[in-house]
Design a protein around this motif. Structure first.
Motif, short mmCIF file in Angstrom:
data_model
loop_
_atom_site.label_atom_id
_atom_site.label_comp_id
_atom_site.label_asym_id
_atom_site.label_seq_id
_atom_site.Cartn_x
_atom_site.Cartn_y
_atom_site.Cartn_z
N VAL A 16 8.82 33.30 54.13
CA VAL A 16 8.37 32.18 53.32
C VAL A 16 9.59 31.42 52.82
N VAL A 17 9.52 30.10 52.92
CA VAL A 17 10.56 29.23 52.38
C VAL A 17 10.20 28.91 50.94
N LEU A 18 11.14 29.18 50.04
CA LEU A 18 10.92 28.96 48.62
C LEU A 18 11.71 27.74 48.16
N SER A 19 11.12 26.96 47.27
CA SER A 19 11.81 25.83 46.68
C SER A 19 12.86 26.33 45.69
N ALA A 20 13.64 25.42 45.15
CA ALA A 20 14.66 25.79 44.17
C ALA A 20 14.04 26.44 42.94
N THR A 21 12.77 26.14 42.66
CA THR A 21 12.09 26.74 41.51
C THR A 21 11.34 28.02 41.87
N GLY A 22 11.39 28.41 43.15
CA GLY A 22 10.74 29.64 43.57
C GLY A 22 9.34 29.47 44.07
N ALA A 23 8.86 28.25 44.25
CA ALA A 23 7.51 28.01 44.75
C ALA A 23 7.48 28.14 46.27
N PRO A 24 6.41 28.75 46.83
CA PRO A 24 6.29 28.84 48.30
C PRO A 24 5.92 27.48 48.87
N VAL A 25 6.74 26.98 49.82
CA VAL A 25 6.50 25.63 50.33
C VAL A 25 6.12 25.59 51.80
N ARG A 26 6.58 26.54 52.60
CA ARG A 26 6.19 26.60 54.01
C ARG A 26 6.56 27.98 54.56
N LEU A 27 6.13 28.22 55.79
CA LEU A 27 6.30 29.53 56.41
C LEU A 27 7.21 29.43 57.63
N VAL A 28 7.86 30.54 57.92
CA VAL A 28 8.63 30.69 59.16
C VAL A 28 8.14 31.95 59.84
N TYR A 29 7.93 31.86 61.15
CA TYR A 29 7.49 33.02 61.92
C TYR A 29 8.53 33.32 62.98
#
Length: 512
Positions: A387-400
């Motif tokens: 999971v790609v996290l924003s600078a604030t720690g929010a999940p923004v997109r996925l990597v497989y």
């Protein structure tokens, strides 16, 4: 109750005296927790898997009793199919207490149990060794909520000390000495020196684009793991290669100098499977990667798939390698983004809140179900899914990553006007049950269940995510009835049965 050391526990302790005496006290102190962790995983298997010698299950208000063929009784606490915190310290077999998974399996006397008991013994000892090697300032890899935490995906991967969250063989590494575990296992944070074996190009099967730095005239230079070089390739001349950091998969490494991750062959059984590389996976690598890239373009940037940059085999599963794009390329590090494998979320403080888990689950479920609707079932467990996290720690997109075991449905692709890749073999199926098992058994009963850490947390955190899912047949199947999971213990006790076997778990999303 005092529990004497098992053969594997004694062997690890004895070797530690000579190779790493500073870890001996920590290892001894970690044994109790490791025993409970493996016993908890075993109890989950015994409680839910369709084991032929469990002929009945009786629940009470405070426990579960398994009725065994031959009249025996095995008693334990009420099982939680999604628990990741050890809660089983003791099980009673015909009234006799057992605190070690290996000794319990030996006492059960089930078919093929002797070999499985030895694996459990090794898993327990290796788990204690892994926990002993944790930095004192980083217990269980916990992150200071006010601190920056690790900056690289590799550092997060190395925080996953306990291995598979549900497999009793979570740290089984047969064929690895203590010295080799310390030298090669990611949780011990070593730098591994990969070797190179030169093979004439005409003797290899390889993809286009194999890099020039891994060629020598008319020869292809195949990266090999040092364990493999010593134990499986002793007849080969191994050149000096390059330094790399081991990742969660142990046989996949990130070069210290940067660049493509390297998946190596490792011909020993880790957890469940022998980690060689099949000719089929090399033959299909380029086509599958190109297909996955095209498919990800239909996901509005919510899913990226790491590209296969090269693959080669000397027509031997023992001598092969795959070069793969690092997942970090899909994070905007300048904006403070970072990439975590889902298995590491248990040590990411925001992921402990129901609100964060619901947000992450909404992303993971909506994306994976959309991919399934289009025609691909991802094996999106905590190691393959990031999971790609924003600078604030929010999940923004996925990597497989790692496309070696996905499933592709030609019929679904055609239905959505997508090209069918030129593939055949085990990756291709239109069987709805097989497709759903592949996805649900990884993303739900694996990645999301383990992130929640209990059935109650699973139900609470993912209720809102489930309510917002698209209305498809796959969604309906996900929200009703039980959920599939690989019957990992049954598979280890059924050496003559090929392929995956399955169990059904209670569905905390049902009816929501």
């Amino acid at each position: 109750m005092y529990l004497p050391a098992s053969p594997a526990e004694e062997a690890v302790a004895a070797e530690l005296v000579s190779v790493r005496p500073a870890l001996e006290a920590a290892y001894t102190g970690a044994l109790g927790g490791a025993r409970a962790a493996v016993l908890t995983r075993l109890w989950r298997a015994l409680a839910f898997e369709p084991l032929p010698w469990v002929v009945g299950r009786e629940r009470s208000a405070d426990g579960l009793t398994l009725l065994l063929a031959g009249g025996g009784r095995l008693e334990g606490p009420l099982p939680d199919a999604y628990a990741t915190t050890p809660y089983v310290r003791e099980l009673l077999l015909d009234g006799k207490p057992h605190r070690g998974a290996a000794r319990l399996v030996a006492a059960l006397g089930v078919p093929h149990g002797e070999g499985f008991a030895a694996e459990l013994d090794g898993s327990t000892a290796s788990l204690a060794l892994s926990r002993a090697g944790r930095p004192d300032t980083d217990t269980y890899g916990s992150e200071d909520a006010d601190g920056p935490g690790p900056l690289t995906t590799r550092e997060w991967e190395q925080r996953v000390v306990d291995g598979h969250p549900y497999h009793p063989n979570c740290r089984s590494r047969p064929g690895f000495s203590v010295a080799e575990q310390l030298a090669y296992a990611p949780e011990h944070r070593p730098v591994v020196e990969l070797g190179l074996v030169a093979v004439r190009a005409e003797e290899c099967l390889l993809t286009d684009g194999w890099p020039a730095e891994l060629r020598d005239g008319g020869r292809v230079l195949i990266p090999v793991h040092p364990w493999q070089a010593r134990h499986a390739l002793a007849h080969e001349r191994v050149r000096d290669g390059f330094a790399a950091h081991p990742l969660m998969a142990l046989r996949t490494l990130a070069p210290v100098a940067g660049g493509a991750h390297v998946k190596t062959a490792l011909s020993t059984r880790l957890t469940s499977s022998v980690r060689d590389i099949s000719g089929y996976s090399i033959e299909t690598a380029a086509a599958v990667s190109a297909f996955a890239q095209a498919l990800s373009e239909r996901l509005d940037g919510r899913l990226h798939v790491t590209r296969t940059l090269g693959a080669v085999t000397a027509h031997s599963p023992d001598l092969a390698a795959v070069l793969r794009e690092p997942p970090e390329v899909y994070a905007d590090t300048a904006a403070g983004e970072r990439v975590l494998p889902v298995a590491a979320l248990a040590w990411f403080p925001p992921a402990r809140s129901a609100a964060w888990l619901a947000e992450f689950a909404r992303l993971a479920l909506s994306v994976s179900l959309r991919v399934l609707e289009l025609g691909v079932a991802l094996e999106a467990h905590g190691q393959n899914l990031l999971v790609v996290l924003s600078a604030t720690g929010a999940p923004v997109r996925l990597v497989y990553r790692d496309l070696a075991d996905i499933r592709i449905s030609p019929a679904r692709l055609v239905r959505h006007g997508l090209p069918v890749p030129p593939l055949s073999g085990r990756l291709i199926t239109d069987d709805v049950t097989a497709l759903r098992r592949k996805l649900f058994g990884s993303v739900l009963t694996g990645a999301l269940g383990a992130t929640a850490g209990s059935a109650a947390a699973f139900a609470e955190a993912f209720a809102s995510a489930a309510a917002g899912l698209p209305a498809t047949d796959d969604t309906a199947a996900l929200l009703t009835g039980t959920l599939p999971t690989k019957a990992l213990t049954l598979m280890r006790l059924s050496p003559g049965v090929p392929g995956d076997q399955w169990a059904q778990l209670p569905n905390p999303l049902a009816g929501r």
